[in-house]
Design an enzyme around this catalytic site. Structure first.
Site, PDB file in Angstrom:
ATOM      1  N   ASP A  11       1.947 -11.525  -2.842  1.00 16.71           N
ATOM      2  CA  ASP A  11       1.023 -11.364  -3.906  1.00 16.71           C
ATOM      3  C   ASP A  11       1.713 -10.612  -4.628  1.00 16.71           C
ATOM      4  O   ASP A  11       2.118  -9.185  -4.096  1.00 16.71           O
ATOM      5  CB  ASP A  11      -0.395 -10.814  -3.072  1.00 16.71           C
ATOM      6  CG  ASP A  11      -1.096 -10.260  -4.124  1.00 16.71           C
ATOM      7  OD1 ASP A  11      -0.666 -10.058  -5.489  1.00 16.71           O
ATOM      8  OD2 ASP A  11      -2.206 -10.051  -3.998  1.00 16.71           O
ATOM      9  N   TYR A 227      -3.808   0.346   4.083  1.00 19.42           N
ATOM     10  CA  TYR A 227      -4.331  -1.064   3.430  1.00 19.42           C
ATOM     11  C   TYR A 227      -3.458  -1.169   2.308  1.00 19.42           C
ATOM     12  O   TYR A 227      -3.554  -0.442   1.495  1.00 19.42           O
ATOM     13  CB  TYR A 227      -5.904  -0.900   3.317  1.00 19.42           C
ATOM     14  CG  TYR A 227      -6.362  -1.920   2.748  1.00 19.42           C
ATOM     15  CD1 TYR A 227      -6.593  -3.172   3.685  1.00 19.42           C
ATOM     16  CD2 TYR A 227      -6.888  -2.214   1.318  1.00 19.42           C
ATOM     17  CE1 TYR A 227      -7.165  -4.243   3.219  1.00 19.42           C
ATOM     18  CE2 TYR A 227      -7.261  -3.437   0.686  1.00 19.42           C
ATOM     19  CZ  TYR A 227      -7.270  -4.260   1.783  1.00 19.42           C
ATOM     20  OH  TYR A 227      -7.619  -5.679   1.318  1.00 19.42           O
ATOM     21  N   LYS A 230      -5.119  -8.050   2.292  1.00 16.86           N
ATOM     22  CA  LYS A 230      -4.865  -8.628   3.432  1.00 16.86           C
ATOM     23  C   LYS A 230      -3.722  -9.719   3.324  1.00 16.86           C
ATOM     24  O   LYS A 230      -2.951  -9.744   2.411  1.00 16.86           O
ATOM     25  CB  LYS A 230      -6.265  -9.791   3.682  1.00 16.86           C
ATOM     26  CG  LYS A 230      -7.485  -9.023   4.328  1.00 16.86           C
ATOM     27  CD  LYS A 230      -7.096  -8.709   5.797  1.00 16.86           C
ATOM     28  CE  LYS A 230      -8.258  -8.091   6.580  1.00 16.86           C
ATOM     29  NZ  LYS A 230      -7.737  -7.565   7.757  1.00 16.86           N
TER      30      LYS A 230
HETATM   31  C1  F6R Z   1      -8.919  -8.350  -0.612  1.00 16.25           C
HETATM   32  C2  F6R Z   1      -8.565  -7.998  -1.918  1.00 16.25           C
HETATM   33  C3  F6R Z   1      -9.578  -7.460  -2.949  1.00 16.25           C
HETATM   34  C4  F6R Z   1      -9.731  -6.047  -3.177  1.00 16.25           C
HETATM   35  C5  F6R Z   1     -10.788  -5.365  -3.917  1.00 16.25           C
HETATM   36  C6  F6R Z   1     -10.634  -3.967  -4.639  1.00 16.25           C
HETATM   37  O1  F6R Z   1      -7.976  -8.578  -0.007  1.00 16.25           O
HETATM   38  O2  F6R Z   1      -7.418  -7.740  -2.414  1.00 16.25           O
HETATM   39  O3  F6R Z   1     -11.042  -7.832  -2.329  1.00 16.25           O
HETATM   40  O4  F6R Z   1      -9.591  -5.366  -1.931  1.00 16.25           O
HETATM   41  O5  F6R Z   1     -10.894  -6.222  -5.232  1.00 16.25           O
HETATM   42  O6  F6R Z   1      -9.594  -3.588  -4.941  1.00 16.25           O
HETATM   43  P1  F6R Z   1      -9.115  -2.367  -5.720  1.00 16.25           P
HETATM   44  O7  F6R Z   1      -9.318  -1.378  -4.690  1.00 16.25           O
HETATM   45  O8  F6R Z   1      -7.566  -2.581  -6.134  1.00 16.25           O
HETATM   46  O9  F6R Z   1      -9.970  -2.187  -6.914  1.00 16.25           O
HETATM   47 MG    MG Z   2      -4.111  -9.021  -4.488  1.00 21.07          MG
HETATM   48 MG    MG Z   3      -4.349 -12.760  -1.761  1.00 23.69          MG
END
Ligand code: F6R
Ligand code: MG
Ligand code: MG
Length: 363
Positions: A11, A227, A230
């Protein structure tokens, strides 16, 4: 003739948010891989599942090859540069290190590779997921290679009757164990029922040790200690002639079983099989998706891809997944929709809890 199939993914920026892939990044990846076709590479295919860029490559260099890994790493860097220019979301998210050290493993990208002698006819299925973790394949792989209620060939085909050996990795201890099935299916299930820790890495046919499956097993949070999204795993499965038939390989996904991931990598949700066009997690950043690209190998050339889950026979699974998604969403921030406390350790929740700690008094 031995060929190597390498699936390397990362990603490196989402569009918009974490939902999809900008076409400009796909173009860069295709252009760069095309330069090496007929040289380092025999063939390639570029796809995406949600915000993950998937490089599918064939070559003769074997697994863990430095040139192949360097090529992938350089493509991810080039795409990151473009992602930054376009201000895509989380540009360069999965590239955890600055300098390439010979192998992309442990650097962020996910890798599933296998080397094998191409059979008279060689169907391979490449599965790619978004908004979930490497252990998401455990359930499907057990059904495919150990459950005769799912794979009829385990009973009917004399070439499969001897069963399969599962190589299981413990992602916390960095250890592996081989379990010979069907003899050891209970031991296998004791481990892989905890998919956050134990992950099936390879599967081999018992009768001749032929490799059938390779998956990506990295956990970004364990690599980075925090974190970072994923891990959105990939896997390659060979099919037919003494291995599960294509339809048996796909069958486990007719049941949208529950996986960890979804919003903020913090929720359980149904694993929804979709066609390439629908690999765009949207509701609550999900639900978690899986696509499958089917190929026939011909002297290392990738004849395909065929969009395997586009078929109407997976409509019910999608419908069911939407129902389950609705049901789970009603739990809001409550477990078991939200992941268990030990899994939440790798999210941003501990920062919130830290703030509250000093306000607690002895009862
Ligand atoms: C799950 C994922 C998204 C982000 C969510 C919050 O793997 O990547 O669900 O965790 O969109 O993202 P931030 O904290 O960057 O605003
Ligand atoms: Mg992403
Ligand atoms: Mg992804």
């Amino acid at each position: 003739m031995k060929f190597t199939l390498s699936v390397i993914k990362a990603d490196i920026g989402g569009y918009p948010g974490h939902s999809g892939m900008h076409p400009a990044l796909m173009e860069i990846a295709k252009r760069e891989l095309n330069k090496r076709k007929g040289g380092l590479l025999i063939d390639y295919c570029v796809l995406h599942c949600g915000d993950d860029l998937e490089l599918i490559m064939t070559h003769k260099k074997g697994v863990d090859n430095k040139e192949i890994h360097k090529l992938s790493w350089d493509i991810f860097l080039k795409c990151t540069k473009e992602a930054k220019k376009l201000k895509l979301y989380g540009a360069g998210q999965d590239l955890l290190k600055d300098t390439f050290s010979g192998n992309v493993k442990g650097m962020g990208p996910g890798v599933a590779e296998m080397e094998f002698e191409e059979r008279k006819s060689e169907p391979v299925m490449i599965f790619m997921a978004d908004k979930t973790e490497p252990g998401a394949w455990n359930f499907a792989l057990y059904k495919m290679f150990a459950d005769p209620f799912s794979t009829a060939g385990l009973v009917i085909d004399p070439n499969m009757h001897g069963g399969f050996t599962f190589e299981v990795h413990d992602l916390f201890e960095s250890k592996k164990v081989l379990l010979k099935c069907p003899d050891e299916i209970y031991d296998l299930l004791a481990l892989i029922g905890q998919p956050s820790r134990y992950v099936i890495k390879h599967i081999f046919r018992n009768s001749d040790k032929e490799i059938a499956v390779s998956t990506s097993t990295q956990r970004l949070s364990l690599l980075a200690g925090r974190y970072v999204g994923k891990d959105d795993p990939v896997m390659a499965v060979r099919a037919q002639s003494g291995l599960p038939a294509v339809g048996e390989v796909l069958e486990p996904f007719s049941f949208p079983y529950i996986v960890a991931g979804w919003m903020r990598g913090s929720h359980h949700g149904p694993f929804m099989p979709v066609g390439f066009e629908q690999a765009t997690p949207s509701r609550f950043d999900g639900p978690p998706r899986v696509i499958c690209a089917g190929f026939q190998l011909a002297n290392g050339m990738l004849e395909g891809p065929t969009d395997m889950f586009k078929d109407v026979s997976f409509d019910l699974a999608r419908e069911k997944a939407n129902e389950i998604a609705d049901y789970l969403r009603r739990h809001g921030p409550f477990e078991p929709h939200r992941l268990s406390a030990d899994e939440m350790e790798y999210t941003t929740l501990p920062d919130v809890l830290k703030k509250l700690k000093k306000r607690f008094r002895k009862i």
